[in-house]
Enzyme design. Structure first.
Site, PDB file in Angstrom:
ATOM      1  N   GLU A  27       0.866  -1.233  -0.110  1.00 22.69           N
ATOM      2  CA  GLU A  27      -0.072  -0.126  -0.128  1.00 22.69           C
ATOM      3  C   GLU A  27       0.866   1.272   0.119  1.00 22.69           C
ATOM      4  OE1 GLU A  27      -3.484   0.331  -0.221  1.00 22.69           O
ATOM      5  OE2 GLU A  27      -2.758   2.149  -0.584  1.00 22.69           O
ATOM      6  N   GLY A  47       6.619  11.706  11.659  1.00 25.11           N
ATOM      7  CA  GLY A  47       6.032  10.855  12.755  1.00 25.11           C
ATOM      8  C   GLY A  47       4.826   9.955  12.033  1.00 25.11           C
ATOM      9  N   CYS A  75       3.643   4.950  10.151  1.00 32.25           N
ATOM     10  CA  CYS A  75       4.348   4.094   9.069  1.00 32.25           C
ATOM     11  C   CYS A  75       6.130   4.627   9.221  1.00 32.25           C
ATOM     12  CB  CYS A  75       3.920   4.549   7.736  1.00 32.25           C
ATOM     13  SG  CYS A  75       2.045   4.325   7.701  1.00 32.25           S
ATOM     14  N   LYS A  93       0.600  14.778  11.145  1.00 35.29           N
ATOM     15  CA  LYS A  93       0.464  15.869   9.849  1.00 35.29           C
ATOM     16  C   LYS A  93      -0.896  16.207   9.658  1.00 35.29           C
ATOM     17  CE  LYS A  93      -0.291  13.044   5.906  1.00 35.29           C
ATOM     18  NZ  LYS A  93      -0.034  12.181   4.807  1.00 35.29           N
TER      19      LYS A  93
HETATM   20  C1  UGA Z   1       3.613   7.351   4.466  1.00 34.21           C
HETATM   21  C2  UGA Z   1       3.922   7.016   3.008  1.00 34.21           C
HETATM   22  O1  UGA Z   1       4.282   8.523   2.129  1.00 34.21           O
HETATM   23  C3  UGA Z   1       2.892   6.304   2.070  1.00 34.21           C
HETATM   24  O2  UGA Z   1       3.052   6.432   0.543  1.00 34.21           O
HETATM   25  C4  UGA Z   1       2.922   5.037   2.663  1.00 34.21           C
HETATM   26  O3  UGA Z   1       1.711   4.237   2.036  1.00 34.21           O
HETATM   27  C5  UGA Z   1       2.424   5.346   4.196  1.00 34.21           C
HETATM   28  O4  UGA Z   1       3.594   5.939   4.854  1.00 34.21           O
HETATM   29  C6  UGA Z   1       2.282   3.824   4.782  1.00 34.21           C
HETATM   30  O5  UGA Z   1       3.373   3.183   4.917  1.00 34.21           O
HETATM   31  O6  UGA Z   1       1.235   3.038   5.294  1.00 34.21           O
HETATM   32  P1  UGA Z   1       2.117   8.728   5.833  1.00 34.21           P
HETATM   33  O7  UGA Z   1       2.798   8.300   6.778  1.00 34.21           O
HETATM   34  O8  UGA Z   1       0.576   8.672   5.913  1.00 34.21           O
HETATM   35  O9  UGA Z   1       2.341   8.025   4.543  1.00 34.21           O
HETATM   36  O10 UGA Z   1       2.239  10.340   5.717  1.00 34.21           O
HETATM   37  P2  UGA Z   1       3.387  10.949   4.730  1.00 34.21           P
HETATM   38  O11 UGA Z   1       2.705  12.361   4.064  1.00 34.21           O
HETATM   39  O12 UGA Z   1       4.294  10.240   4.062  1.00 34.21           O
HETATM   40  O13 UGA Z   1       4.242  11.754   6.052  1.00 34.21           O
HETATM   41  C7  UGA Z   1       4.912  11.280   6.995  1.00 34.21           C
HETATM   42  C8  UGA Z   1       5.673  12.183   8.072  1.00 34.21           C
HETATM   43  O14 UGA Z   1       6.669  12.805   7.226  1.00 34.21           O
HETATM   44  C9  UGA Z   1       4.582  13.258   8.498  1.00 34.21           C
HETATM   45  O15 UGA Z   1       4.874  13.509  10.015  1.00 34.21           O
HETATM   46  C10 UGA Z   1       5.064  14.564   7.642  1.00 34.21           C
HETATM   47  O16 UGA Z   1       4.857  15.865   8.437  1.00 34.21           O
HETATM   48  C11 UGA Z   1       6.583  14.291   7.430  1.00 34.21           C
HETATM   49  N1  UGA Z   1       7.060  14.961   6.328  1.00 34.21           N
HETATM   50  C12 UGA Z   1       6.714  14.560   5.227  1.00 34.21           C
HETATM   51  C13 UGA Z   1       8.316  15.811   6.768  1.00 34.21           C
HETATM   52  O17 UGA Z   1       8.563  16.136   7.822  1.00 34.21           O
HETATM   53  N2  UGA Z   1       8.916  16.429   5.530  1.00 34.21           N
HETATM   54  C14 UGA Z   1       8.237  16.072   4.137  1.00 34.21           C
HETATM   55  O18 UGA Z   1       8.937  16.666   3.388  1.00 34.21           O
HETATM   56  C15 UGA Z   1       7.320  15.625   4.118  1.00 34.21           C
END
Ligand code: UGA
Length: 450
Positions: free
Chosen positions: A152, A276, A279, A340
């Protein structure tokens, strides 16, 4: 897809519930199996038990039309199904490895009930090699089931958009017929996606739309490698931010220009309080420990993980340095507790970690989050207060710390901030606020690596 018209989704978490609700709008009868009674009752009423944009409207429609069938029973659902998607939880063990108890229990229970020829598709994130073990389990039970890995890639907060308008669908396994059956199901979803997007008010955004068939082990590794690489990008950006802080450069300018190189890309290079959620932290530690089992030390991932763990402390230290005095007794408003925007999930949330650190440092902490108040409550130290509105959180605050990029937080007018606060420090731990606007309003703007 005539013959494969019934799907069972095991587990109604972030992945399972979105998957079930969407396939139920694409011509399938979809059972979603959830053992938790309270959660199940909520789904039966046509709602999700967590906040995810657009999801409620799709669930409601599925329940009303009878195409989405919530149940707690494997017996009721699995024997009728042509494809069973496993979306059960994989919590982490204290040593950082993935706890696969639910994954194996679900496979074992379902295997006893599946009709011959059923495809068992694993969507839960598992270490490479898990699928082979489950195949052996099925062989030992003498059942005729095709096992595939269908990792996923949806993100919380944009789960529906990511599933409907995807970069790639990956399916790995030994049986090409089973791979095709799963890909066909996604093609049906693709055929219905504009209509579903309209129902869920998800913007139509056609992506790469690639279908990729691989071996079983490759599919498992693709998933964790993708998450690990994205986590690596974030930690890389954060380490450059630390350098920019010392060298008086602006990490946003740096990453905008670095990311303009198409070989690198701008996404996931946003420096700030670190990643955070349920995942990245878990998948990085899971990858490290699964690689160790194969005798491979992924030092680079250790570094990414350590750096990420340091970020909340780094931010509190930087705040203290700028303040030039103790945080003791200072009133700090922490805006954002979800890990997020777009979700109520607070697992491994940097906002919660920073609120707790500030409170430990003696600050009087008041928090605000539009969706995550209830979920955050058990993780916040006792004397941390939760405000109902941004206005009441920032009233008389000496310092405002931005921790989650909710629109209402990053769009909150700087003039109002300045008016309501008693101090003037705005710490933007997500690097998303308009620094110039803050400065014009007389605030001292501090970012990460800026
Ligand atoms: C992540 C992956 O992006 C998905 O593709 C994957 O399916 C999912 O894990 C999973 O394994 O189920 P998610 O954890 O929902 O998705 O959210 P993200 O948008 O990836 O963000 C993860 C964290 O990284 C958040 O805390 C966000 O604020 C942080 N982040 C993201 C940053 O600190 N900097 C960035 O440039 C991008």
């Amino acid at each position: 897809m005539q013959s494969k018209s019934v799907i069972t989704v095991l587990g109604a978490g972030y992945v399972g519930l979105a998957t079930a609700a969407l396939f139920a709008q694409a011509g399938f009868r979809v059972y979603v199996v959830e053992p938790n009674k309270e959660r199940l009752d909520t789904i039966k009423q046509g709602r999700s038990f967590f906040y995810e944009e657009g999801l409620d409207s799709v669930i409601e429609l599925g329940i009303k039309s009878g195409s989405l069938l919530p149940t707690d029973s494997y017996e009721e659902s699995v024997p009728k199904s042509d494809i069973v998607f496993s979306c059960v939880g994989t919590p982490d063990n204290p040593d950082g490895s993935s706890n696969l108890t639910y994954v194996f229990d679900a496979a074992k229970t379902a295997a006893k009930l599946m009709k011959p020829g059923t495809v068992y598709a694993q969507k839960s994130t598992v270490p490479v090699g898990t699928g082979s073990q489950i195949q052996q389990l099925f062989a030992g039970m003498c059942v005729d089931i095709d096992y595939v890995s269908n990792p996923e890639f949806l993100r919380e907060g944009t789960a529906l958009a990511d599933t409907l308008f995807f970069d790639r669908v990956v399916v790995g396994g030994e049986s090409s017929a089973a791979i095709d059956a799963v890909i066909d199901a996604y093609r049906d979803l693709e055929d219905h996606r504009d209509h579903i997007a309209h129902i869920a008010r998800v913007p139509v955004a056609v992506q790469g739309d690639q279908y990729i068939a691989t071996t079983l082990n490759s599919a498992e590794l693709i998933k964790v490698t993708s998450n690990a690489f994205l986590a690596l990008k974030i930690s890389f950006a954060n380490s450059i931010a630390m350098l920019a802080d010392k060298a008086n450069a602006d990490v946003i300018e740096v990453m905008d220009a670095v990311g303009a190189d198409r070989r690198i890309g701008r996404s996931f290079l946003n420096a700030g309080r670190g990643y955070g959620g349920g995942c990245f932290p878990k998948d990085v530690s899971g990858l490290i420990s699964s690689a160790l089992e194969y005798g491979v030390d992924l030092e680079i991932m250790h570094a990414a993980q350590n750096l990420n763990n340091q970020m909340p402390g780094y931010i509190v230290d930087k705040l203290q340095d700028e303040l030039g005095e103790s945080l003791n007794g200072k009133r700090v408003a922490v805006l954002g507790l979800a890990f997020k925007a777009g979700t109520s999930d607070v697992r491994k949330s940097p906002g919660v970690a920073m609120a707790n650190k500030l409170s430990y440092a003696g600050a009087e902490v008041i928090t605000y989050d539009p969706e995550a108040r209830e979920e955050a409550a058990p993780d916040l130290l006792n004397h941390i207060l939760q405000a109902e509105t941004i206005d009441s959180a920032i009233e008389n605050a000496d310092i405002v710390l931005l921790a989650t990029e909710w629109r209402q937080i990053i769009d909150y007018p700087a003039t109002l901030l300045a008016e309501k606060m008693s101090g003037s420090i705005l710490f933007d731990a997500i690097n998303q606020y308009d620094a110039l606007e803050a400065q014009r309003a007389g605030l001292t703007y501090i970012g990460v690596g800026r």
